[in-house]
Scaffold this active site. Structure first.
Site, PDB file in Angstrom:
ATOM      1  N   THR A 118       0.869  -1.317   0.047  1.00 40.13           N
ATOM      2  CA  THR A 118       0.035   0.085   0.001  1.00 40.13           C
ATOM      3  C   THR A 118       0.827   1.293   0.144  1.00 40.13           C
ATOM      4  O   THR A 118       0.392   2.376  -0.580  1.00 40.13           O
ATOM      5  CB  THR A 118      -1.039  -0.062   1.147  1.00 40.13           C
ATOM      6  OG1 THR A 118      -0.280   0.083   2.522  1.00 40.13           O
ATOM      7  CG2 THR A 118      -1.956  -1.139   1.025  1.00 40.13           C
ATOM      8  N   MET A 127      -2.702   4.876  -0.960  1.00 41.06           N
ATOM      9  CA  MET A 127      -4.082   4.663  -0.974  1.00 41.06           C
ATOM     10  C   MET A 127      -4.138   3.038  -0.305  1.00 41.06           C
ATOM     11  O   MET A 127      -4.469   2.218  -0.965  1.00 41.06           O
ATOM     12  CB  MET A 127      -4.370   4.469  -2.639  1.00 41.06           C
ATOM     13  CG  MET A 127      -4.382   5.996  -3.365  1.00 41.06           C
ATOM     14  SD  MET A 127      -5.583   6.977  -2.516  1.00 41.06           S
ATOM     15  CE  MET A 127      -4.801   8.077  -1.666  1.00 41.06           C
ATOM     16  N   HIS A 128      -3.931   2.973   0.942  1.00 40.80           N
ATOM     17  CA  HIS A 128      -4.180   1.874   1.523  1.00 40.80           C
ATOM     18  C   HIS A 128      -5.402   1.019   1.393  1.00 40.80           C
ATOM     19  O   HIS A 128      -5.691   0.108   1.054  1.00 40.80           O
ATOM     20  CB  HIS A 128      -4.014   2.153   3.067  1.00 40.80           C
ATOM     21  CG  HIS A 128      -2.716   2.893   3.540  1.00 40.80           C
ATOM     22  ND1 HIS A 128      -1.594   2.243   3.450  1.00 40.80           N
ATOM     23  CD2 HIS A 128      -2.587   4.177   4.211  1.00 40.80           C
ATOM     24  CE1 HIS A 128      -0.715   2.973   3.882  1.00 40.80           C
ATOM     25  NE2 HIS A 128      -1.134   4.224   4.334  1.00 40.80           N
ATOM     26  N   ASP A 129      -6.521   1.946   1.529  1.00 45.41           N
ATOM     27  CA  ASP A 129      -7.783   0.934   1.859  1.00 45.41           C
ATOM     28  C   ASP A 129      -8.284   0.641   0.317  1.00 45.41           C
ATOM     29  O   ASP A 129      -8.898  -0.388   0.199  1.00 45.41           O
ATOM     30  CB  ASP A 129      -8.842   1.721   2.303  1.00 45.41           C
ATOM     31  CG  ASP A 129      -8.535   2.019   3.896  1.00 45.41           C
ATOM     32  OD1 ASP A 129      -7.678   1.307   4.430  1.00 45.41           O
ATOM     33  OD2 ASP A 129      -9.211   2.734   4.660  1.00 45.41           O
ATOM     34  N   TYR A 135       2.345  12.508   4.137  1.00 46.70           N
ATOM     35  CA  TYR A 135       3.032  11.474   3.176  1.00 46.70           C
ATOM     36  C   TYR A 135       4.348  12.287   2.930  1.00 46.70           C
ATOM     37  O   TYR A 135       5.309  11.473   2.688  1.00 46.70           O
ATOM     38  CB  TYR A 135       2.309  10.757   2.091  1.00 46.70           C
ATOM     39  CG  TYR A 135       1.715   9.718   2.822  1.00 46.70           C
ATOM     40  CD1 TYR A 135       2.148   8.505   3.267  1.00 46.70           C
ATOM     41  CD2 TYR A 135       0.270  10.083   3.182  1.00 46.70           C
ATOM     42  CE1 TYR A 135       1.408   7.734   3.830  1.00 46.70           C
ATOM     43  CE2 TYR A 135      -0.646   9.070   3.808  1.00 46.70           C
ATOM     44  CZ  TYR A 135       0.170   7.738   4.059  1.00 46.70           C
ATOM     45  OH  TYR A 135      -0.461   6.857   4.934  1.00 46.70           O
TER      46      TYR A 135
END
Ligand code: RIB
Ligand code: CA
Length: 320
Positions: A197, A242-244, A231
């Site tokens: 991620t 854009m982890h999720d 970030y």
């Protein structure tokens, strides 16, 4: 094309908000409902944020159920993620989203998941992208429904480095015992973790394009100021992780993610390693793998998926 039936479990949050847009704007998915948890902010706020995003994108038909306000066992000391997501969890925009008219259901997240699973003829994919508290509670209280869960596609953990401690990732660290229950459950698990991620980022220059793409991208651009700063300045990442959203991209286009089947266990009693997903990438323990772990992502097509979903949603509703 047969759609992938999902229930998302969110702690909305900026990257959760973007993931909701991806799920709702990509025709691969049938979003059966969204459940909420504490996490990036307290439960009331994350629930309100979820409702705000659904109103923003014109998807008030999707039911929302409120879930856990604290971990199962761990003493709850709310983390202050305002430096990442803003005090309101949606970037403290100068022109904030209005108070939502839509209300959550009057049943709990776990009850909603249980009823939806029980009523479904096909197994459903759970997509938890906050602390694992709701999913673990479902496992403990409704073992009879486990065959109805196709897989758990979660965002959390890492093979080595953390973002909430040197070795623990935030979603797992907020309720390590819940994550431990999940990893021991025997359910099919895919772990979209920091290894991939962090690499699935929107570059700082690319974000500038969002201003002009469409009205929804422009709203997301306004939301992302504080997230970009985090970030750039603190995480020293090449862009906004854009982890999720990676969970959804991985479901819709598995070929975008490089992964490995591994045995994963969550440390629930380490002094320095509490909350770490100890991932046996080299199979030192010779245990049977219990999770598929993301190691890398094909970044450009991944970010294009997010942009396309926003363009689709923006075309369906004319403005905020
Ligand atoms: O570590 C990243 C995760 O923590 C994401 O789900 C983000 O939204 C936060 O909950
Ligand atoms: Ca999240």
């Amino acid at each position: 094309m047969e759609k992938i039936k999902i229930i998302m479990d969110v702690d909305t949050g900026i990257d959760d908000a973007i993931a909701i847009c991806l799920a709702c704007g990509n025709e691969a998915f049938d979003v059966l409902g969204i459940t909420t948890t504490y996490g990036n902010r307290k439960l009331e706020q994350t629930t309100e944020n979820t409702l705000k995003i659904l109103e923003l994108i014109g998807r008030t038909d999707i039911p929302v159920a409120k879930g856990a306000e604290k971990p199962i066992i761990k003493v709850y000391e709310p983390e202050d993620y305002s430096v990442v997501h803003g005090y309101d969890g949606l970037g403290d925009m100068p022109d904030p989203l209005p108070t939502p008219e839509k209300k959550p259901l009057d049943i709990s997240a776990v009850e909603f998941m249980a009823r939806t699973l029980a009523a479904s003829e096909e197994p459903i994919t759970l997509v938890p992208v906050g602390p694992m508290t709701n999913v673990a509670t479902l496992i403990l209280t409704h073992p009879e429904l486990m065959p109805k869960i196709k897989q758990v596609m979660l965002m959390g953990g890492s093979t080595l480095k953390g973002n909430a401690s040197p070795v623990a990732e935030a979603n797992i660290m907020q309720d390590p015992e819940a994550a431990h229950i999940l990893f021991k459950s025997g359910l099919k698990i895919s772990m979209a973790c920091l290894d991939a991620t962090w690499k699935g980022y929107i570059g700082f220059d690319e974000l500038e394009d969002f201003k002009n793409d469409n009205w929804l991208s422009a709203t997301i651009y306004d939301m992302c100021g504080i997230y970009a700063e985090h970030y750039k300045l603190r995480m020293k990442n090449p862009g906004l992780a854009m982890h999720d959203s990676l969970t959804l991209a991985w479901l819709a286009k598995p070929e975008l993610v490089k992964s490995k089947d591994c045995y994963v266990t969550v440390d629930i009693d380490g002094r320095y390693t509490y909350g770490m997903t100890v991932t046996d990438v080299r199979n030192v323990l010779c245990h049977r793998p219990n999770a598929t772990v993301s190691l890398d992502v094909d970044r450009v097509p991944f970010i294009n998926m997010i942009k396309e979903a926003m363009a689709n949603l923006a075309a369906q509703k004319k403005g905020r």
